[in-house]
Design an enzyme around this catalytic site. Structure first.
Site, short mmCIF file in Angstrom:
data_model
loop_
_atom_site.label_atom_id
_atom_site.label_comp_id
_atom_site.label_asym_id
_atom_site.label_seq_id
_atom_site.Cartn_x
_atom_site.Cartn_y
_atom_site.Cartn_z
N SER A 28 -10.13 38.68 37.24
CA SER A 28 -10.89 39.78 37.85
C SER A 28 -10.10 41.08 37.76
O SER A 28 -10.67 42.15 37.54
CB SER A 28 -11.16 39.47 39.33
OG SER A 28 -11.95 38.33 39.46
N HIS A 44 -14.71 32.02 36.63
CA HIS A 44 -15.06 31.42 37.93
C HIS A 44 -16.33 30.57 37.80
O HIS A 44 -16.40 29.45 38.30
CB HIS A 44 -15.35 32.52 38.98
CG HIS A 44 -14.18 33.37 39.35
ND1 HIS A 44 -14.23 34.74 39.32
CD2 HIS A 44 -12.94 33.05 39.79
CE1 HIS A 44 -13.08 35.24 39.73
NE2 HIS A 44 -12.26 34.23 40.02
N ARG A 62 -5.14 28.63 35.06
CA ARG A 62 -5.38 29.12 33.70
C ARG A 62 -4.16 28.90 32.81
O ARG A 62 -4.24 28.41 31.71
CB ARG A 62 -5.72 30.61 33.72
CG ARG A 62 -7.07 30.92 34.32
CD ARG A 62 -7.17 32.34 34.71
NE ARG A 62 -6.14 32.69 35.68
CZ ARG A 62 -6.07 33.82 36.33
NH1 ARG A 62 -6.95 34.76 36.12
NH2 ARG A 62 -5.11 34.04 37.22
N LYS A 118 -6.17 43.92 51.76
CA LYS A 118 -6.42 44.39 50.39
C LYS A 118 -7.62 45.33 50.38
O LYS A 118 -8.52 45.20 51.19
CB LYS A 118 -6.76 43.20 49.50
CG LYS A 118 -5.57 42.55 48.84
CD LYS A 118 -6.10 41.66 47.73
CE LYS A 118 -5.16 40.57 47.31
NZ LYS A 118 -5.80 39.62 46.38
#
Ligand code: PNS
Length: 164
Positions: A131, A20, A93, A44
């Site tokens: 993460s 990040h 990514r 979440k």
């Protein structure tokens, strides 16, 4: 008149990783203002509270003048519009990220045609970093050194009780 371009870099950042940070660092001379926007997601259950995520982000981006950290709830495009942002910044990514990002970019464009999603690619050494994996490794007692900033590594150790 010189146009000032604000970019929003949204995400969960639970926690912020070096991937990040690499994106924020690359973006800060491409845009006049970069807002790292932490999603307050009530559904979440994150490992770190919103306040903890914002504090860590604030600390690791604090040296960059045109980078701000904020939180948002609800629709990202509404938040972007309220902050006069013309760009939503997302990192890609691998090919696997593409489908989800493609859907979001087009859906966001459908709602706000004036806001453009810009994709950036992190440094290759962070292309496998997430993460989610960082949390998993830390919870299982592995080392995340070099994958997250030192203050995040310390917070992870405290949170997960690992010696990593
Ligand atoms: O880092 P993440 O968790 O992949 O980020 C996802 C995020 C925050 C960009 C996405 O969930 C989002 O934009 N949520 C806000 C709600 C919203 O606008 N949903 C419609 C997306 S088309």
């Amino acid at each position: 008149m010189v146009m000032q371009v604000t970019a929003i870099y949204p995400g969960s950042f639970d926690p912020v990783t070096n991937g990040h940070l690499d994106i924020v660092n690359r973006s800060r001379d491409k845009f006049d203002r970069v807002i790292v926007a932490v999603l307050v997601n009530l559904e979440k259950t994150p490992l770190f509270t919103t306040e903890e995520r914002v504090a860590m982000l604030g600390e690791v981006t604090g040296q960059w003048n045109n980078v701000e950290v904020d939180t948002f709830e609800g629709l990202l495009v509404k938040y972007a519009k309220a902050n006069h942002a013309k760009v939503i910044l997302r990192a890609i990514r691998a090919v696997t990220d593409y489908e989800y990002e493609f859907q979001m970019a087009l859906m966001n464009r459908r709602m706000e045609p004036d806001i453009e999603t810009v994709f950036m690619v992190p440094a290759v050494e962070y292309s496998y970093l997430s993460s989610r994996l960082v949390k998993e490794i830390s919870l299982l007692g592995g080392s995340v050194s070099g994958l997250v900033p030192p203050i995040v590594e310390d917070s992870l150790k405290k949170k997960t009780g690992s010696e990593g």
